[in-house]
Scaffold this active site. Structure first.
Site, PDB file in Angstrom:
ATOM      1  CE  LYS A  38      -0.329  -0.375   5.050  1.00  0.00           C
ATOM      2  NZ  LYS A  38      -1.139  -0.953   6.141  1.00  0.00           N
ATOM      3  CE1 TYR A 264       9.776  32.433   0.771  1.00  0.00           C
ATOM      4  CE2 TYR A 264       9.633  30.041   0.971  1.00  0.00           C
ATOM      5  CZ  TYR A 264       9.593  31.197   0.191  1.00  0.00           C
ATOM      6  OH  TYR A 264       9.370  31.099  -1.148  1.00  0.00           O
TER       7      TYR A 264
HETATM    8  C1  LIG Z   1      -0.339  -1.932   6.875  1.00  0.00           C
HETATM    9  C2  LIG Z   1      -0.868  -3.225   7.348  1.00  0.00           C
HETATM   10  C3  LIG Z   1      -0.006  -4.340   7.490  1.00  0.00           C
HETATM   11  C4  LIG Z   1       1.502  -4.251   7.379  1.00  0.00           C
HETATM   12  O1  LIG Z   1       2.055  -3.823   8.621  1.00  0.00           O
HETATM   13  P1  LIG Z   1       3.643  -3.690   8.836  1.00  0.00           P
HETATM   14  O2  LIG Z   1       3.778  -3.237  10.257  1.00  0.00           O
HETATM   15  O3  LIG Z   1       4.092  -2.620   7.876  1.00  0.00           O
HETATM   16  O4  LIG Z   1       4.248  -4.999   8.546  1.00  0.00           O
HETATM   17  C5  LIG Z   1      -0.589  -5.571   7.785  1.00  0.00           C
HETATM   18  N1  LIG Z   1      -1.925  -5.690   7.944  1.00  0.00           N
HETATM   19  C6  LIG Z   1      -2.766  -4.629   7.849  1.00  0.00           C
HETATM   20  C7  LIG Z   1      -4.235  -4.836   8.082  1.00  0.00           C
HETATM   21  C8  LIG Z   1      -2.265  -3.363   7.566  1.00  0.00           C
HETATM   22  O5  LIG Z   1      -3.100  -2.315   7.491  1.00  0.00           O
END
Ligand SMILES: *Cc1c(COP(=O)(O)O)cnc(C)c1O
Length: 368
Positions: A38, A264
């Protein structure tokens, strides 16, 4: 490694392979490996990372939203893709791209069944998400009966997995809480399997869950941050390699006299002579304003150069008074020596946030 000539995010596919193999070595042979890609593969490049992992033997992929899954399909990913947080408005598109929804409440379950039935689907794969303590998304234990009766009324969908998510798998002070989540999940999945005439896959562990709770690997694990090189502890970080290095170059060097200001709002005023370097990277590239005014730093010729004054949209200025460097020299923002986790700590945030903030205008390059 090639020297940077502009701002780039270098993705080391050898490091990705190392992390994949390391995480895989923690699993039983028959435990499936779901790679979480993701948020553009935690800021790297979800399509490149997923294609590479598909070749290495990842069994499943997960994204948060449907658009992210479409991108993977368009890049040629053929393995199943779980969409963790879909919305009903996109269900037809989800089906068109053979993406698999996580169904997390009765409303979304009914809406999916309605659309799947209208499309005359048969045994379309769906995943049922249970809340066991994170209190974010998911059915609760007492919904089991209702879920199964809805599912049994239709041939349009089939539950291919039942899953949950740990709230504090990286924090061993919360071990009792995590073990209780695992116990609740065991209870729920027994009930589900008892009522269905088949056994869906069970999965619960994210990266830290894989490392800390081998008893909870079940049929599949879901790993994100570990693939990108972080294990949420100094001990685990040693076995993993950050895959992303954010680099840039020095555009210009300025001599700042006592009493002058930099940037800035004149946020920095010098009380002695200093030299600054202006770098072509700013908050629009992913270096948030909170890193300004001495909080964050970059590395030039192995030495730390703190950010001077406010972070601009497209630039930062850093203090190089003590560094022998010139215009055109390479600058490391984070990578394998100073890691995203270490830089993130300067502003009390975590590697996940800094990595996913690297914006799409930063060019990605891949080291095979
Ligand atoms: C993002 C996510 C993961 C991955 O978690 P990590 O700590 O990055 O390994 C796994 N399961 C769900 C439901 C997630 O939202």
């Amino acid at each position: 490694m090639p020297k940077a000539q502009e701002t780039v995010l270098e993705i080391d596919l050898k490091a990705l392979k190392h992390n994949f193999e390391h995480l895989k070595s923690k699993l039983q042979n028959n435990t499936k490996f779901l790679a979480v890609v993701k948020a553009f593969g935690y800021g790297s490049d979800s399509c490149k990372v997923a294609s590479y992992l598909e070749r290495l033997g990842a069994d499943y992929f997960a994204v948060a939203y449907i658009n992210e899954g479409i991108a993977l399909r368009e890049a040629g990913i053929t393995k199943p893709i779980l969409v963790l947080h879909p919305q009903a408005v996109n269900f037809k598109t989800l089906i068109a791209y053979s993406l698999e929804p996580s169904l997390y409440n009765m409303k979304i379950l009914k809406e999916f069944i309605k659309i799947a039935s209208a499309e005359k689907l048969n045994n379309y794969p769906v995943h049922i998400k249970f809340n066991t303590g994170l209190n974010r998304l998911g059915f609760c234990e007492k919904d089991v009966h209702h879920i199964v009766s809805e599912i049994k009324r239709t041939d349009a969908v089939k539950i291919v997995s039942v899953f949950s998510h740990l709230a504090a798998s990286e924090d061993l002070n919360e071990k009792e809480f995590t073990l209780n989540q695992i116990a609740i999940f065991n209870r729920i999945s027994k009930k589900m399997i008892g009522k269905l005439s088949y056994k869906p896959m069970l999965h619960m562990c994210n990266t830290s869950g894989i490392l800390n709770y081998p008893e909870a690997h079940f049929d599949m694990v879901r790993t994100g941050i570990g693939l990108y090189g972080f294990g949420n502890s100094d001990e685990e970080n040693k076995n993993l390699a950050p895959i992303a290095t954010l680099k840039t170059i020095i555009s210009q060097i300025h001599n700042i006299e006592e009493g002058e200001s930099v940037g800035y709002n004149r946020a920095f005023k010098s009380n002695s002579f200093l030299k600054t370097a202006t770098l072509p990277i700013g908050h629009a590239d992913g270096i948030g304003r909170q890193y300004g005014n001495g909080k964050g730093f970059v590395t030039i010729k192995g030495k730390e150069a703190p950010i001077v004054g406010n972070v601009c949209m497209d630039m930062i200025m850093v203090n190089i008074t003590h560094i022998d460097c010139k215009e055109g020299d390479e600058v490391i923002i984070f990578g394998q020596d100073i890691t995203a986790e270490q830089l993130a700590e300067t502003t009390n945030t975590i590697s996940y946030e800094l990595l996913t903030f690297v914006s799409q205008r930063v060019k990605r390059i891949f080291l095979e």
